[in-house]
Design a protein around this motif. Structure first.
Motif, short mmCIF file in Angstrom:
data_model
loop_
_atom_site.label_atom_id
_atom_site.label_comp_id
_atom_site.label_asym_id
_atom_site.label_seq_id
_atom_site.Cartn_x
_atom_site.Cartn_y
_atom_site.Cartn_z
N TYR A 1 -24.41 -11.55 2.86
CA TYR A 1 -25.12 -11.49 1.58
C TYR A 1 -26.59 -11.87 1.70
CZ TYR A 1 -20.49 -10.95 -0.37
OH TYR A 1 -19.23 -10.48 -0.64
N MET A 2 -26.87 -12.90 2.51
CA MET A 2 -28.26 -13.35 2.62
C MET A 2 -29.00 -12.64 3.75
SD MET A 2 -27.43 -17.39 1.91
CE MET A 2 -29.11 -17.97 1.63
N GLN A 3 -28.28 -11.85 4.52
CA GLN A 3 -28.88 -11.01 5.58
C GLN A 3 -29.67 -11.81 6.61
OE1 GLN A 3 -28.82 -7.06 5.48
NE2 GLN A 3 -26.91 -7.99 4.81
N MET A 4 -29.23 -13.04 6.88
CA MET A 4 -29.87 -13.81 7.95
C MET A 4 -29.28 -13.33 9.27
SD MET A 4 -29.59 -17.54 6.11
CE MET A 4 -30.25 -18.52 7.46
N SER A 5 -30.09 -13.35 10.33
CA SER A 5 -29.58 -12.94 11.64
C SER A 5 -28.66 -14.05 12.17
CB SER A 5 -30.72 -12.70 12.62
OG SER A 5 -31.33 -13.95 12.94
N PHE A 6 -27.83 -13.72 13.17
CA PHE A 6 -26.95 -14.74 13.74
C PHE A 6 -27.77 -15.84 14.41
CE2 PHE A 6 -23.79 -11.29 13.36
CZ PHE A 6 -22.87 -11.99 12.58
N GLN A 7 -28.92 -15.47 14.97
CA GLN A 7 -29.79 -16.48 15.58
C GLN A 7 -30.30 -17.46 14.52
OE1 GLN A 7 -30.50 -16.90 18.97
NE2 GLN A 7 -31.27 -18.84 18.12
N GLU A 8 -30.72 -16.91 13.39
CA GLU A 8 -31.21 -17.78 12.29
C GLU A 8 -30.09 -18.68 11.78
OE1 GLU A 8 -34.63 -14.91 10.26
OE2 GLU A 8 -32.53 -14.53 9.82
N ILE A 9 -28.90 -18.12 11.65
CA ILE A 9 -27.75 -18.90 11.17
C ILE A 9 -27.44 -20.03 12.15
CG2 ILE A 9 -25.26 -18.82 10.68
CD1 ILE A 9 -25.76 -15.87 9.77
N ALA A 10 -27.50 -19.70 13.44
CA ALA A 10 -27.23 -20.71 14.47
C ALA A 10 -28.23 -21.87 14.34
CB ALA A 10 -27.33 -20.07 15.86
N GLU A 11 -29.50 -21.53 14.09
CA GLU A 11 -30.52 -22.58 13.97
C GLU A 11 -30.32 -23.42 12.72
OE1 GLU A 11 -34.20 -20.42 14.26
OE2 GLU A 11 -33.79 -19.80 16.32
N VAL A 12 -30.05 -22.76 11.61
CA VAL A 12 -29.89 -23.47 10.33
C VAL A 12 -28.66 -24.38 10.35
CG1 VAL A 12 -29.33 -23.11 7.88
CG2 VAL A 12 -31.13 -21.78 8.94
N THR A 13 -27.58 -23.89 10.97
CA THR A 13 -26.33 -24.67 10.96
C THR A 13 -26.19 -25.55 12.21
OG1 THR A 13 -25.15 -22.77 11.91
CG2 THR A 13 -25.10 -23.00 9.52
N ASP A 14 -27.20 -25.49 13.07
CA ASP A 14 -27.24 -26.34 14.26
C ASP A 14 -26.05 -26.12 15.19
OD1 ASP A 14 -28.52 -28.16 15.85
OD2 ASP A 14 -27.56 -29.90 14.94
N VAL A 15 -25.73 -24.84 15.43
CA VAL A 15 -24.69 -24.51 16.41
C VAL A 15 -25.25 -23.43 17.34
CG1 VAL A 15 -22.76 -25.04 14.86
CG2 VAL A 15 -23.69 -22.71 14.92
N SER A 16 -24.51 -23.13 18.41
CA SER A 16 -24.96 -22.05 19.30
C SER A 16 -24.73 -20.71 18.62
CB SER A 16 -24.18 -22.10 20.61
OG SER A 16 -22.84 -21.71 20.38
N ILE A 17 -25.42 -19.69 19.11
CA ILE A 17 -25.25 -18.36 18.51
C ILE A 17 -23.82 -17.87 18.72
CG2 ILE A 17 -26.11 -17.11 20.54
CD1 ILE A 17 -27.36 -15.10 18.48
N ASN A 18 -23.22 -18.23 19.86
CA ASN A 18 -21.83 -17.81 20.10
C ASN A 18 -20.86 -18.45 19.11
OD1 ASN A 18 -21.98 -15.86 22.08
ND2 ASN A 18 -22.09 -17.37 23.73
N THR A 19 -21.16 -19.70 18.73
CA THR A 19 -20.31 -20.36 17.72
C THR A 19 -20.46 -19.65 16.37
OG1 THR A 19 -20.50 -22.47 18.84
CG2 THR A 19 -19.87 -22.55 16.53
N ALA A 20 -21.70 -19.31 16.02
CA ALA A 20 -21.94 -18.59 14.75
C ALA A 20 -21.21 -17.25 14.76
CB ALA A 20 -23.43 -18.40 14.53
N LEU A 21 -21.31 -16.54 15.88
CA LEU A 21 -20.63 -15.24 16.00
C LEU A 21 -19.12 -15.41 15.93
CD1 LEU A 21 -22.83 -13.71 18.84
CD2 LEU A 21 -22.49 -12.67 16.59
N GLY A 22 -18.62 -16.44 16.61
CA GLY A 22 -17.18 -16.70 16.60
C GLY A 22 -16.69 -17.02 15.20
N ARG A 23 -17.47 -17.80 14.46
CA ARG A 23 -17.07 -18.14 13.09
C ARG A 23 -17.02 -16.89 12.22
NH1 ARG A 23 -20.52 -23.78 12.18
NH2 ARG A 23 -19.09 -25.09 13.39
N MET A 24 -18.01 -16.03 12.41
CA MET A 24 -18.03 -14.78 11.63
C MET A 24 -16.82 -13.92 11.98
SD MET A 24 -19.84 -13.20 9.39
CE MET A 24 -19.78 -11.59 8.63
#
Lengths: 78, 199
Positions: free
Chosen positions: B151-174
């Protein structure tokens, strides 16, 4: 068994965060690997479902926003 | 995922130069995602529309007064404003989201599905409402990534930075969010009906 990195790549692919080279790799892998193709299809369908479930604001709400923008200079002069 | 011939950035530039059609295109392009972001929090159609308008008042004021930061992407920026306003609403009202009944179809839905029977339209809306409820039932970490990316169209890299996790963790959660949603849909017999979710 599909590697986690490949599975994560599918997510990036669906959300168009992969480059052209990666796209070709994933598309080729999906052709050669039935379970990967199945997972890609299922994920894509789920994303389509989420998009389809988006709510739509009324036309009048949008009109008010556009009117506010058009009359901004009048507001700012007050 | 749609790609547009004219980018948001180009539309913003046109809008800065007084092109109101460019602004109308920007609003039209993203209205459903931003509205849904708000609606998922407040669960009330009328209130969500008020907050949508409030969001765009801030957008107009920021852009027209020359304070818009070109570095960020437009949709994530607007989505953050919308998200913050929706959260602020509950803080000010000193209450939290409670169960509110869905308020039925609206003018746009009626127009969009005008060739369907009333029954078909109701089934479709019920299905969509159910899916939005299923999204709310996801674990917080998965729902958070889904909302930020979809919905907010943030990239996975941006999400990783905002939520303080690795990009792979963000991708895995998605990925788990999508898999869990699919399982819940299967369990509730929400089929991948092409009439409901066109290709």
């Amino acid at each position: 068994m599909i590697r986690t990195s490949t599975q994560n790549d599918l997510i990036r692919y669906i959300y168009q965060e992969t480059d052209t080279e990666e796209n070709i790799e994933i598309q080729t892998a999906a052709i050669l690997n039935g379970s990967l193709a199945h997972e890609l299809h299922e994920l894509e369908q789920t994303v389509k479902s989420i998009t389809a479930a988006e709510r739509v604001p009324s036309e009048s709400a949008i009109d008010k926003i556009l009117s506010y923008s058009k009359s901004y200079d009048l507001h700012s002069l007050k | 995922m749609r790609k547009y011939e004219v980018s948001d950035s180009q539309l913003i530039s046109l809008y800065k130069n007084g092109n109101e059609d460019a602004f109308a295109e920007l609003v039209s392009r993203h209205k459903n995602k931003i509205f849904t972001t708000i609606y998922m929090i407040v669960k009330d159609h009328d209130l969500a529309e008020d907050l949508l308008q409030e969001t765009y008042v801030k957008v107009v004021n920021t852009v027209k007064s020359g304070r818009y930061n070109e570095e960020g992407k437009f949709l994530p920026w607007v989505s953050r404003i919308a998200h913050n306003l929706a959260i602020d609403h509950f803080r000010k009202a000193k209450r939290y989201p409670t169960i509110v009944m869905e308020d039925g179809s609206n003018v746009f839905n009626s127009l969009e599905f005008s060739e369907e029977s009333i029954e078909d339209r109701q089934i479709k809306e019920d299905t969509h409402a159910l899916l939005r409820e299923l999204i709310k039932e996801l674990p917080d970490s998965q729902r958070e990534v889904l909302m930020m990316r979809h919905y907010m169209q943030m990239s996975f890299q941006e999400i990783a930075e905002v939520t303080d996790v690795s990009i792979n963790t963000a991708l895995g959660r998605m990925r788990y969010a999508l898999i869990n949603l699919r399982k819940k849909m299967d369990k509730m017999n929400v089929a991948y009906d092409k009439n409901i979710y066109p290709e």
